[in-house]
Enzyme design. Structure first.
Site, mmCIF file in Angstrom:
data_model
loop_
_atom_site.group_PDB
_atom_site.id
_atom_site.type_symbol
_atom_site.label_atom_id
_atom_site.label_comp_id
_atom_site.label_asym_id
_atom_site.label_seq_id
_atom_site.Cartn_x
_atom_site.Cartn_y
_atom_site.Cartn_z
ATOM 1 N N ARG A 23 -60.108 -15.022 9.540
ATOM 2 C CA ARG A 23 -60.032 -15.645 8.208
ATOM 3 C C ARG A 23 -60.492 -14.629 7.176
ATOM 4 O O ARG A 23 -61.582 -14.713 6.653
ATOM 5 C CB ARG A 23 -60.896 -16.910 8.151
ATOM 6 C CG ARG A 23 -60.664 -17.743 6.892
ATOM 7 C CD ARG A 23 -61.729 -18.813 6.737
ATOM 8 N NE ARG A 23 -63.062 -18.246 6.592
ATOM 9 C CZ ARG A 23 -63.562 -17.775 5.442
ATOM 10 N NH1 ARG A 23 -62.835 -17.776 4.347
ATOM 11 N NH2 ARG A 23 -64.792 -17.293 5.407
ATOM 12 N N GLU B 265 -68.921 -12.382 9.622
ATOM 13 C CA GLU B 265 -68.101 -12.257 8.414
ATOM 14 C C GLU B 265 -66.663 -12.704 8.665
ATOM 15 O O GLU B 265 -66.032 -12.293 9.646
ATOM 16 C CB GLU B 265 -68.098 -10.794 7.945
ATOM 17 C CG GLU B 265 -67.293 -10.526 6.698
ATOM 18 C CD GLU B 265 -67.939 -11.088 5.437
ATOM 19 O OE1 GLU B 265 -67.207 -11.301 4.454
ATOM 20 O OE2 GLU B 265 -69.166 -11.300 5.432
ATOM 21 N N ASP B 266 -66.161 -13.549 7.781
ATOM 22 C CA ASP B 266 -64.745 -13.942 7.765
ATOM 23 C C ASP B 266 -64.243 -14.400 9.132
ATOM 24 O O ASP B 266 -63.239 -13.898 9.655
ATOM 25 C CB ASP B 266 -63.883 -12.796 7.217
ATOM 26 C CG ASP B 266 -63.992 -12.699 5.701
ATOM 27 O OD1 ASP B 266 -64.756 -13.489 5.108
ATOM 28 O OD2 ASP B 266 -63.333 -11.828 5.106
ATOM 29 N N LYS C 160 -68.193 -4.212 3.415
ATOM 30 C CA LYS C 160 -69.438 -4.967 3.288
ATOM 31 C C LYS C 160 -70.636 -4.046 3.509
ATOM 32 O O LYS C 160 -71.627 -4.086 2.768
ATOM 33 C CB LYS C 160 -69.448 -6.095 4.316
ATOM 34 C CG LYS C 160 -70.384 -7.231 3.986
ATOM 35 C CD LYS C 160 -69.682 -8.226 3.075
ATOM 36 C CE LYS C 160 -70.492 -9.470 2.867
ATOM 37 N NZ LYS C 160 -69.685 -10.588 2.403
ATOM 38 N N ASN D 67 -61.323 -16.059 -3.164
ATOM 39 C CA ASN D 67 -60.962 -14.644 -3.210
ATOM 40 C C ASN D 67 -59.678 -14.418 -2.417
ATOM 41 O O ASN D 67 -59.373 -15.172 -1.513
ATOM 42 C CB ASN D 67 -62.083 -13.798 -2.595
ATOM 43 C CG ASN D 67 -63.320 -13.747 -3.458
ATOM 44 O OD1 ASN D 67 -63.228 -13.551 -4.658
ATOM 45 N ND2 ASN D 67 -64.480 -13.932 -2.854
ATOM 46 N N TYR E 35 -64.286 -3.481 -2.273
ATOM 47 C CA TYR E 35 -64.347 -4.849 -1.756
ATOM 48 C C TYR E 35 -63.351 -5.708 -2.539
ATOM 49 O O TYR E 35 -62.320 -5.213 -2.956
ATOM 50 C CB TYR E 35 -65.792 -5.369 -1.802
ATOM 51 C CG TYR E 35 -66.035 -6.371 -0.695
ATOM 52 C CD1 TYR E 35 -65.946 -5.972 0.648
ATOM 53 C CD2 TYR E 35 -66.304 -7.700 -0.957
ATOM 54 C CE1 TYR E 35 -66.124 -6.884 1.679
ATOM 55 C CE2 TYR E 35 -66.483 -8.615 0.070
ATOM 56 C CZ TYR E 35 -66.393 -8.200 1.385
ATOM 57 O OH TYR E 35 -66.555 -9.101 2.404
ATOM 58 N N ASP F 35 -70.482 -16.011 4.789
ATOM 59 C CA ASP F 35 -69.533 -16.950 4.187
ATOM 60 C C ASP F 35 -70.154 -18.327 4.013
ATOM 61 O O ASP F 35 -69.807 -19.051 3.077
ATOM 62 C CB ASP F 35 -68.272 -17.056 5.054
ATOM 63 C CG ASP F 35 -67.601 -15.714 5.233
ATOM 64 O OD1 ASP F 35 -67.249 -15.100 4.218
ATOM 65 O OD2 ASP F 35 -67.455 -15.259 6.384
#
Length: 544
Positions: free
Chosen positions: A145, A234-235, A163, A400, A92, A258
């Site tokens: 993203r 996610e993202d 993940k 990150n 990750y 997030d």
């Protein structure tokens, strides 16, 4: 066909490699297809660890681990579970970011499922192609993203894959019942559209009029196929993530890591930072750099501390200052604000502050929280200005991967003369300063999402509520003793992640029953139920 020896050795869920004993080799027709020596899982793991450490770059180590997973799933998770602190930065953040950027170039085999805009109307039928009998958890991204790297399109598949590997290692989800998903709605990144190795659809992102129906069809199909599944978003870019969460959080069992996971883990760290500086929450002034999904999610969770202290929402919001690319967010700034930004926009400023440094000088914050994705944005001048007015500054540089962190741990300790309480999103090594060793905290969502997801799955929760999110944060915070907090430690060691995830799952399930969210009849012993559902990597299937 599937019982052929060659199939068994190429099925990662069934393959033991040299771990097949002589009786199994005889029975399955594997004699002569493997070296003679029968090895234990530990012996295989020792070799794999030696191979892992022999590579020169983290990307090579990432590729090695994923190839191992595709060859022998049990060995992969045994190795990962027993070396999680060493390998988590590989599978990750931060290494997964580089792996995603090079996804097309380094592609070796397909993992998960891909649903593209051209598949509209066929998604439910496509789900029947997934080979596993059941799915307990889905992590889905549209690649818009990815970490702090922006729009990577289909290259973002490494995020759902990584993940879910952490869900397995951290909480004990069964790996064969996890499903990583990319919804390919195009990409606006020219570099990938022109890259001959890019594997996604080659067109700009589809308009909202097509995007939202595509996601809606995916979710309806997923819950039709697997009614008890939990879906983690996610993202997903800020222009979609809040809308999706608002639309579906009370319709399906889902959450956005997030927004809610980040909010929960940073709330936990902030609880312990407040314990460390020994200043009541009502006396804190917080400056946020970045007003996207993560920043707003963190602020929403921290608001719960003010509520517990008897402070109204209106009064509590006066303790928050948000800074974006245009400066301090105010109601008089003159630009169009999103609904999320509006709730934290300052109403008491008749003048404009254009930079973070100006805001820090004006506010004299006790805490500065970075979720901007802009590396180095906490300059020496900013941190030193903050440290002039606060005995123990709280500095959270959370973006990150590591290259996007607002400052490094070493910089934070040096610029505050070793006085700050520091946390980052990606890992930093211990810092030696003036004869003292500082161990930076890592506000990693890994502390929260495995246990939260496990809780929701085990008790068959209707929805994931704010109270469940906050319960997870408080449970995590309780792992750090008062004596440790006073030294600046705000997060427990990740080597205890299975214990942490188990306790979080138990406490969140208790909260789910309290709220009437759990659909499973209440068991006599919640902890025993949770542990009975946790996967343990072993060739002895009675342990799984």
């Amino acid at each position: 066909m599937q019982n052929k020896p060659s199939f068994i050795l190429r099925n990662p869920s069934a393959n033991k490699g040299t771990g097949f004993n002589n009786e199994e080799r005889e029975k399955l027709g594997l004699k002569g297809l493997l070296p003679p020596k029968v090895e234990s899982l530990q012996e295989q793991s020792d070799r794999a660890l030696s191979q892992f450490t022999s590579f020169n770059t983290n990307l090579e180590r990432y590729i090695f681990l994923n190839c191992l997973r595709d060859r022998n799933e049990t060995l992969f998770y045994y190795l990962l579970s027993n070396n999680l602190e060493l390998m988590m930065p590989i599978i990750y953040t931060p290494t997964v970011g580089e792996a995603c950027q090079k996804f097309g170039n380094e592609f070796r085999f397909a993992q998960g499922m891909y649903f593209a805009s051209q598949d509209k109307g066929n998604i439910r039928a496509m789900m029947d192609n997934w080979p596993a009998e059941g799915v307990d958890i889905i992590v889905v991204s549209d690649g818009s993203r990815i970490l702090g790297l922006g729009d990577l399109g289909t290259n973002g598949m490494g995020i759902p894959v990584g993940k879910l590997q952490l869900y397995v290692a951290g909480a004990g989800f069964c790996p064969t019942r996890t499903l990583p998903v990319i919804i390919d709605s195009g990409t606006n990144t020219k570099k990938y559209l022109e890259d001959k190795y890019y594997l996604g659809e080659r067109h700009p992102r589809i308009p909202d009029s097509e995007y939202y129906p595509l996601v809606d069809e995916f979710l309806a199909a997923a819950f039709n196929k697997w009614p008890k599944v939990i879906v983690q978003f996610e993202d997903i870019s800020n222009d979609h993530c809040f809308n999706l969460l608002d639309e579906y959080r009370n319709k399906y069992l889902c959450f956005n890591d997030d927004i809610q996971g980040t909010g929960s883990v940073i709330l936990s760290g902030f609880i312990n930072a407040v314990r460390s500086v020994q200043k009541p929450i009502k006396e804190h002034r917080m400056v946020f750099l970045g007003a996207g999904s993560a920043g707003i999610g963190v602020a929403d969770c921290i608001m719960s501390l003010f509520d517990e202290a008897g402070v109204s929402k209106e009064e509590a919001r006066k303790s928050f200052w948000f800074v974006d690319s245009k400066g301090l967010i105010t109601t008089t700034r003159g630009d169009e604000l999103t609904s999320q930004k509006k709730q934290y926009a300052r109403e008491d400023y008749t003048y404009q502050l254009k930079s973070l440094l100006e805001v820090v000088r004006d506010v004299k914050p006790t805490a500065i929280i970075g979720l901007s994705g802009i590396g180095g944005s906490f300059s020496q001048e900013v941190i030193e200005e903050m440290a002039k007015h606060v005995e123990k500054p709280i500095v959270f540089a959370l973006s990150n991967p590591t290259t996007n962190a607002e400052c490094t741990a070493e910089q934070a300790y040096q610029w505050t003369d070793g006085r700050c309480i520091f946390a980052s999103g990606s890992p930093f090594k211990p810092v030696e300063y003036k004869g003292k060793t500082f161990v930076p905290g890592q506000g990693n969502n890994m502390y929260i999402f495995p246990g939260l997801g496990l809780a929701a799955s085990v008790c068959e929760a209707k929805h994931v509520t704010d109270a469940m999110i906050i319960t997870a944060a408080k449970t995590l915070a309780s792992f750090v003793e008062d004596s440790e907090v006073l030294t600046g430690k705000i997060y427990p060691g990740l080597q205890h992640i299975r214990e942490i995830s188990t306790r979080i799952a138990v406490k969140v399930i208790e909260k789910a029953y309290e709220e009437g969210m759990a659909q499973l009849p209440r068991p006599d012993n919640i902890e025993a139920l949770v542990k009975s559902r946790q996967y343990v990597p072993s060739y002895d299937k009675s342990k799984n």
